[in-house]
Design a protein around this motif. Structure first.
Motif, short mmCIF file in Angstrom:
data_model
loop_
_atom_site.label_atom_id
_atom_site.label_comp_id
_atom_site.label_asym_id
_atom_site.label_seq_id
_atom_site.Cartn_x
_atom_site.Cartn_y
_atom_site.Cartn_z
N ALA A 74 22.24 -3.14 5.01
CA ALA A 74 23.33 -4.10 5.18
C ALA A 74 24.48 -3.78 4.24
O ALA A 74 25.66 -3.84 4.62
N LYS A 75 24.15 -3.43 2.99
CA LYS A 75 25.18 -3.10 2.01
C LYS A 75 25.90 -1.81 2.41
O LYS A 75 27.14 -1.71 2.27
N LEU A 76 25.16 -0.85 2.90
CA LEU A 76 25.74 0.41 3.32
C LEU A 76 26.68 0.22 4.51
O LEU A 76 27.78 0.78 4.55
N LEU A 77 26.25 -0.57 5.49
CA LEU A 77 27.09 -0.82 6.66
C LEU A 77 28.39 -1.54 6.26
O LEU A 77 29.46 -1.24 6.80
N GLN A 78 28.28 -2.46 5.33
CA GLN A 78 29.47 -3.15 4.83
C GLN A 78 30.44 -2.15 4.19
O GLN A 78 31.65 -2.22 4.40
N HIS A 79 29.86 -1.23 3.42
CA HIS A 79 30.69 -0.20 2.75
C HIS A 79 31.37 0.69 3.78
O HIS A 79 32.53 1.08 3.60
N LEU A 80 30.67 1.00 4.86
CA LEU A 80 31.21 1.88 5.90
C LEU A 80 32.08 1.13 6.89
O LEU A 80 32.72 1.76 7.75
N THR A 81 32.11 -0.21 6.80
CA THR A 81 32.76 -1.09 7.77
C THR A 81 32.30 -0.76 9.19
O THR A 81 33.09 -0.62 10.11
N MET A 82 30.98 -0.65 9.34
CA MET A 82 30.37 -0.40 10.64
C MET A 82 29.46 -1.56 11.01
O MET A 82 29.01 -2.31 10.14
N ASP A 83 29.20 -1.69 12.30
CA ASP A 83 28.45 -2.83 12.81
C ASP A 83 26.99 -2.49 13.02
O ASP A 83 26.64 -1.35 13.36
N LYS A 84 26.15 -3.49 12.86
CA LYS A 84 24.71 -3.31 13.05
C LYS A 84 24.36 -2.85 14.46
O LYS A 84 23.34 -2.21 14.68
N ILE A 85 25.21 -3.16 15.43
CA ILE A 85 24.94 -2.80 16.82
C ILE A 85 24.87 -1.28 17.01
O ILE A 85 24.30 -0.78 17.99
N ASP A 86 25.43 -0.53 16.06
CA ASP A 86 25.47 0.93 16.17
C ASP A 86 24.38 1.62 15.35
O ASP A 86 24.52 2.78 14.98
N THR A 87 23.29 0.90 15.07
CA THR A 87 22.28 1.45 14.16
C THR A 87 20.94 1.77 14.83
O THR A 87 20.49 1.06 15.74
N PHE A 88 20.31 2.83 14.33
CA PHE A 88 18.96 3.23 14.70
C PHE A 88 18.16 3.41 13.41
O PHE A 88 18.72 3.81 12.38
N ALA A 89 16.87 3.15 13.46
CA ALA A 89 16.01 3.42 12.30
C ALA A 89 14.64 3.87 12.79
O ALA A 89 14.14 3.41 13.82
N TYR A 90 14.03 4.78 12.00
CA TYR A 90 12.72 5.35 12.31
C TYR A 90 11.80 5.16 11.12
O TYR A 90 12.17 5.47 9.98
N GLY A 91 10.59 4.65 11.37
CA GLY A 91 9.65 4.44 10.27
C GLY A 91 8.22 4.33 10.75
O GLY A 91 7.94 4.28 11.96
N ASP A 92 7.32 4.27 9.77
CA ASP A 92 5.88 4.21 10.10
C ASP A 92 5.10 3.27 9.20
O ASP A 92 3.99 2.87 9.55
N GLY A 93 5.64 2.91 8.03
CA GLY A 93 4.87 2.18 7.03
C GLY A 93 5.33 0.76 6.82
O GLY A 93 6.34 0.30 7.37
N LEU A 94 4.59 0.05 5.97
CA LEU A 94 4.87 -1.36 5.75
C LEU A 94 6.22 -1.60 5.08
O LEU A 94 6.81 -2.67 5.25
N PRO A 104 0.84 -1.20 0.00
CA PRO A 104 0.00 0.00 0.00
C PRO A 104 0.87 1.25 0.00
O PRO A 104 2.01 1.25 0.49
N SER A 105 0.34 2.34 -0.52
CA SER A 105 1.10 3.59 -0.62
C SER A 105 1.52 4.10 0.75
O SER A 105 0.79 3.98 1.73
N THR A 106 2.71 4.69 0.80
CA THR A 106 3.20 5.31 2.03
C THR A 106 2.88 6.80 2.09
O THR A 106 3.27 7.48 3.04
N VAL A 107 2.18 7.32 1.07
CA VAL A 107 1.79 8.73 1.04
C VAL A 107 0.31 8.83 1.37
O VAL A 107 -0.54 8.48 0.54
N PRO A 108 -0.05 9.27 2.57
CA PRO A 108 -1.46 9.30 2.98
C PRO A 108 -2.38 10.06 2.02
O PRO A 108 -3.53 9.67 1.82
N ALA A 109 -1.87 11.11 1.40
CA ALA A 109 -2.69 11.94 0.53
C ALA A 109 -3.15 11.22 -0.73
O ALA A 109 -4.09 11.67 -1.40
N PHE A 110 -2.52 10.09 -1.06
CA PHE A 110 -2.86 9.39 -2.29
C PHE A 110 -4.11 8.53 -2.17
O PHE A 110 -4.48 7.85 -3.10
N SER A 111 -4.74 8.53 -1.01
CA SER A 111 -6.04 7.91 -0.76
C SER A 111 -5.98 6.39 -0.69
O SER A 111 -4.97 5.76 -1.01
N ASN A 112 -7.11 5.80 -0.29
CA ASN A 112 -7.19 4.35 -0.13
C ASN A 112 -7.00 3.63 -1.46
O ASN A 112 -7.31 4.17 -2.51
#
Length: 278
Positions: A210-230, A185-193
């Motif tokens: 995962a690909k980005l962390l590999q590129h940065l040579t950083m660990d998943k333990i140092d990650t945060f993410a914010y979201g609302d949709g499916l 389903p759309s993640t833009v509320p204005a686009f209607s049902n």
């Protein structure tokens, strides 16, 4: 310790009118000042990341629901829809009278009536909330204005497709494209049902992270993410601290490690403060 923060756009970074609260801008800028990395992680393609969004300041972009990854000026991943799958989609949507637009990094290519339809949706929102006219126009009018009409719709540069609500059930559309697209389903509320998004199968925000962390040579333990949709489900499950917005769908809240306030309740700012990012 340096952290890596991934922030969805629609319904998370921006409110239902497409505008970033000032508190969120401040939180992002302060977190980066503190040495943390902050990335957009969105279903939008680059052409839909308008200046108002990018001016908040980011270290890079995960776009097209995980199909595109950019750090600074370096592109480390870019998956695109097969031309024959675009052709199938254009034929099916045209036959069933479904308004849609094709998303690329270079622009948004609209079906015959799509731009007019989005214009009407924006005007209906304004009519329902005249006191929010300025904010609605600021956040949503760029969607309308950047749509290109009359272009060839069978293309090889497409990252993702968005379609607007129609009389055809979402389940029927999902069934039609189950073997060639990831359909949500759309993640833009204005686009209607009954509106939705189609992206390249087998990739999502978590695979891109995962690909980005590999590129940065950083660990998943140092990650945060914010979201609302499916399309944030995999991302929130993958990172160390998956945080749902207060306005998130119930399925998203269930998989999250924490729930913050809504975008308009300073949800990002308050969460950044809670976890010592600012």
């Amino acid at each position: 310790m340096q952290k890596v923060i991934f922030i969805d756009v629609d319904g998370t970074l921006v409110n239902d009118h497409g505008v970033i609260p000032e508190s969120a801008k401040h939180a992002i800028q302060k977190a980066r000042d503190n040495g943390h990395l902050v990335f957009i992680c969105t279903g939008r393609s680059k052409a839909e990341l308008f200046p108002e969004i990018l001016e908040a300041g980011f270290d890079g972009i995960i776009g097209a629901a995980g199909g595109y990854v950019e750090i600074g000026s370096e592109i480390i991943l870019h998956e695109q829809v097969k031309k024959e799958d675009v052709e199938h989609l254009v034929q099916f949507f045209t036959e069933h009278g479904i308004d849609f637009y094709l998303e690329s990094n270079g622009g948004l290519f609209a079906s015959k009536h799509c731009k007019k339809r989005i214009g009407s949706l924006i005007q209906n929102l304004i009519a329902g909330k005249p006191e929010d006219k300025e904010e609605i126009e600021k956040g949503l009018q760029p969607f309308h204005d950047c749509l290109m009409e009359g272009e060839d719709l069978v293309r090889e540069d497409i990252n993702k497709i968005s379609f607007l609500g129609s009389n055809l059930p979402f389940e029927r559309i999902s069934q039609e494209f189950a073997s060639t697209f990831n359909v949500i389903p759309s993640t833009v509320p204005a686009f209607s049902n009954n509106s939705g998004e189609l992206s390249v199968p087998g990739i999502h925000k978590a695979t891109a992270i995962a690909k980005l962390l590999q590129h940065l040579t950083m660990d998943k333990i140092d990650t945060f993410a914010y979201g609302d949709g499916l399309n944030d489900l995999e991302m929130l499950e993958f990172v160390q601290h998956g945080i749902a917005m207060g306005n998130a769908k119930d399925e998203v809240k269930k998989v999250a490690d924490d729930i913050t306030g809504t975008h308009d309740e300073n949800g990002i700012f308050n969460s950044f403060k809670k976890y010592g990012l600012i």
